[in-house]
Design a protein around this motif. Structure first.
Motif, PDB file in Angstrom:
ATOM      1  N   SER A 180       0.733   2.311  -5.021  1.00 47.10           N
ATOM      2  CA  SER A 180      -0.669   1.887  -4.930  1.00 47.10           C
ATOM      3  C   SER A 180      -0.812   0.535  -4.237  1.00 47.10           C
ATOM      4  O   SER A 180      -1.770   0.310  -3.493  1.00 47.10           O
ATOM      5  CB  SER A 180      -1.287   1.831  -6.328  1.00 47.10           C
ATOM      6  OG  SER A 180      -1.241   3.098  -6.930  1.00 47.10           O
ATOM      7  N   SER A 181       0.135  -0.361  -4.471  1.00 47.80           N
ATOM      8  CA  SER A 181       0.103  -1.672  -3.816  1.00 47.80           C
ATOM      9  C   SER A 181       0.262  -1.536  -2.309  1.00 47.80           C
ATOM     10  O   SER A 181      -0.385  -2.249  -1.538  1.00 47.80           O
ATOM     11  CB  SER A 181       1.205  -2.574  -4.368  1.00 47.80           C
ATOM     12  OG  SER A 181       0.975  -2.852  -5.725  1.00 47.80           O
ATOM     13  N   TRP A 198      -2.978  -0.381  -0.987  1.00 42.86           N
ATOM     14  CA  TRP A 198      -3.883  -1.533  -0.921  1.00 42.86           C
ATOM     15  C   TRP A 198      -3.575  -2.365   0.322  1.00 42.86           C
ATOM     16  O   TRP A 198      -4.472  -2.803   1.042  1.00 42.86           O
ATOM     17  CB  TRP A 198      -3.744  -2.383  -2.177  1.00 42.86           C
ATOM     18  CG  TRP A 198      -4.608  -3.604  -2.182  1.00 42.86           C
ATOM     19  CD1 TRP A 198      -4.339  -4.820  -1.608  1.00 42.86           C
ATOM     20  CD2 TRP A 198      -5.898  -3.738  -2.777  1.00 42.86           C
ATOM     21  NE1 TRP A 198      -5.367  -5.683  -1.813  1.00 42.86           N
ATOM     22  CE2 TRP A 198      -6.330  -5.057  -2.536  1.00 42.86           C
ATOM     23  CE3 TRP A 198      -6.708  -2.873  -3.506  1.00 42.86           C
ATOM     24  CZ2 TRP A 198      -7.561  -5.524  -2.986  1.00 42.86           C
ATOM     25  CZ3 TRP A 198      -7.931  -3.349  -3.962  1.00 42.86           C
ATOM     26  CH2 TRP A 198      -8.350  -4.657  -3.699  1.00 42.86           C
ATOM     27  N   PHE A 228      -6.048  -9.212  -7.502  1.00 47.10           N
ATOM     28  CA  PHE A 228      -6.580  -9.687  -6.227  1.00 47.10           C
ATOM     29  C   PHE A 228      -7.711 -10.692  -6.437  1.00 47.10           C
ATOM     30  O   PHE A 228      -7.867 -11.611  -5.637  1.00 47.10           O
ATOM     31  CB  PHE A 228      -7.063  -8.526  -5.354  1.00 47.10           C
ATOM     32  CG  PHE A 228      -7.516  -8.986  -3.993  1.00 47.10           C
ATOM     33  CD1 PHE A 228      -6.585  -9.325  -3.020  1.00 47.10           C
ATOM     34  CD2 PHE A 228      -8.862  -9.115  -3.693  1.00 47.10           C
ATOM     35  CE1 PHE A 228      -6.994  -9.780  -1.774  1.00 47.10           C
ATOM     36  CE2 PHE A 228      -9.284  -9.568  -2.449  1.00 47.10           C
ATOM     37  CZ  PHE A 228      -8.342  -9.902  -1.483  1.00 47.10           C
ATOM     38  N   ALA A 269      -6.891  -2.189   2.273  1.00 44.18           N
ATOM     39  CA  ALA A 269      -7.702  -3.380   2.016  1.00 44.18           C
ATOM     40  C   ALA A 269      -7.323  -4.557   2.908  1.00 44.18           C
ATOM     41  O   ALA A 269      -8.180  -5.363   3.267  1.00 44.18           O
ATOM     42  CB  ALA A 269      -7.595  -3.790   0.548  1.00 44.18           C
ATOM     43  N   GLU A 270      -6.025  -4.643   3.252  1.00 40.77           N
ATOM     44  CA  GLU A 270      -5.577  -5.800   4.025  1.00 40.77           C
ATOM     45  C   GLU A 270      -5.303  -5.471   5.488  1.00 40.77           C
ATOM     46  O   GLU A 270      -5.043  -6.365   6.284  1.00 40.77           O
ATOM     47  CB  GLU A 270      -4.334  -6.407   3.370  1.00 40.77           C
ATOM     48  CG  GLU A 270      -4.626  -6.941   1.973  1.00 40.77           C
ATOM     49  CD  GLU A 270      -3.422  -7.600   1.344  1.00 40.77           C
ATOM     50  OE1 GLU A 270      -2.908  -8.578   1.921  1.00 40.77           O
ATOM     51  OE2 GLU A 270      -2.987  -7.121   0.274  1.00 40.77           O
ATOM     52  N   LEU A 324      -5.148   0.829  -9.634  1.00 39.80           N
ATOM     53  CA  LEU A 324      -6.299   0.292  -8.914  1.00 39.80           C
ATOM     54  C   LEU A 324      -6.935  -0.857  -9.693  1.00 39.80           C
ATOM     55  O   LEU A 324      -7.260  -1.906  -9.120  1.00 39.80           O
ATOM     56  CB  LEU A 324      -7.325   1.389  -8.645  1.00 39.80           C
ATOM     57  CG  LEU A 324      -8.591   0.947  -7.912  1.00 39.80           C
ATOM     58  CD1 LEU A 324      -8.260   0.366  -6.540  1.00 39.80           C
ATOM     59  CD2 LEU A 324      -9.555   2.108  -7.778  1.00 39.80           C
ATOM     60  N   TYR A 330       2.553   1.861  -9.381  1.00 43.21           N
ATOM     61  CA  TYR A 330       2.012   0.564  -8.971  1.00 43.21           C
ATOM     62  C   TYR A 330       2.495   0.180  -7.571  1.00 43.21           C
ATOM     63  O   TYR A 330       1.724  -0.288  -6.741  1.00 43.21           O
ATOM     64  CB  TYR A 330       2.387  -0.522  -9.983  1.00 43.21           C
ATOM     65  CG  TYR A 330       1.882  -1.882  -9.582  1.00 43.21           C
ATOM     66  CD1 TYR A 330       0.561  -2.242  -9.819  1.00 43.21           C
ATOM     67  CD2 TYR A 330       2.704  -2.797  -8.945  1.00 43.21           C
ATOM     68  CE1 TYR A 330       0.079  -3.482  -9.438  1.00 43.21           C
ATOM     69  CE2 TYR A 330       2.231  -4.041  -8.561  1.00 43.21           C
ATOM     70  CZ  TYR A 330       0.916  -4.377  -8.815  1.00 43.21           C
ATOM     71  OH  TYR A 330       0.449  -5.596  -8.427  1.00 43.21           O
ATOM     72  N   ILE A 360      -4.513  -3.954  -9.561  1.00 40.59           N
ATOM     73  CA  ILE A 360      -4.492  -4.583  -8.238  1.00 40.59           C
ATOM     74  C   ILE A 360      -5.810  -5.311  -7.973  1.00 40.59           C
ATOM     75  O   ILE A 360      -5.809  -6.447  -7.482  1.00 40.59           O
ATOM     76  CB  ILE A 360      -4.189  -3.541  -7.150  1.00 40.59           C
ATOM     77  CG1 ILE A 360      -2.753  -3.032  -7.315  1.00 40.59           C
ATOM     78  CG2 ILE A 360      -4.404  -4.124  -5.755  1.00 40.59           C
ATOM     79  CD1 ILE A 360      -2.441  -1.775  -6.526  1.00 40.59           C
ATOM     80  N   ALA A 361      -6.918  -4.692  -8.305  1.00 38.41           N
ATOM     81  CA  ALA A 361      -8.215  -5.347  -8.106  1.00 38.41           C
ATOM     82  C   ALA A 361      -8.328  -6.609  -8.958  1.00 38.41           C
ATOM     83  O   ALA A 361      -8.814  -7.648  -8.487  1.00 38.41           O
ATOM     84  CB  ALA A 361      -9.347  -4.373  -8.435  1.00 38.41           C
TER      85      ALA A 361
END
Length: 107
Positions: free
Chosen positions: A69-70, A73, A18, A77-78, A11, A66, A14-15
């Motif tokens: 988790s991606s 995301w 991003f 998030a997208e 997290l 990862y 990725i944050a």
């Protein structure tokens, strides 16, 4: 503890990444980089909490977490739902990560 550290590290990474994406690709303010850099520092720290003896194995096994988790995301998030190929790929990667972490090793 290691599983939690892995997901928290993912997290944070990725944050942090991003924030650079937002700055360079979404024309956000360069101020997005401040929390992004802090998040990347947190990511590096969190990987040191994983209970494996060697850094290389820690990083290799992290790759599977990862990827999963991606994809989370991507969805959360997208707003893009991962497809079956994303799911199959993530599963293969997690199996590989599990082999790296839990393989019986002598000495």
């Amino acid at each position: 503890m290691s599983v939690l550290a892995y997901f928290a590290a993912a997290l944070a990474e990725i944050a942090g990444c991003f924030s650079f994406w937002a700055w360079l690709r979404l024309d956000r303010s360069p101020w997005w980089l401040v929390p992004g850099i802090a998040s990347l520092c947190l990511f590096a720290y969190l990987l040191t909490l994983v209970d494996l003896q060697h850094a290389g194995r820690t990083y290799a096994a992290y790759g599977g977490v990862y990827i999963l988790s991606s994809l989370a995301w991507l969805w959360l998030a997208e707003g893009v739902r991962p497809d079956r190929w994303d799911s199959i790929g993530a599963t293969v990667c997690l199996i590989g990560a599990a082999i790296i972490v839990w393989a019986p090793r002598g000495g």
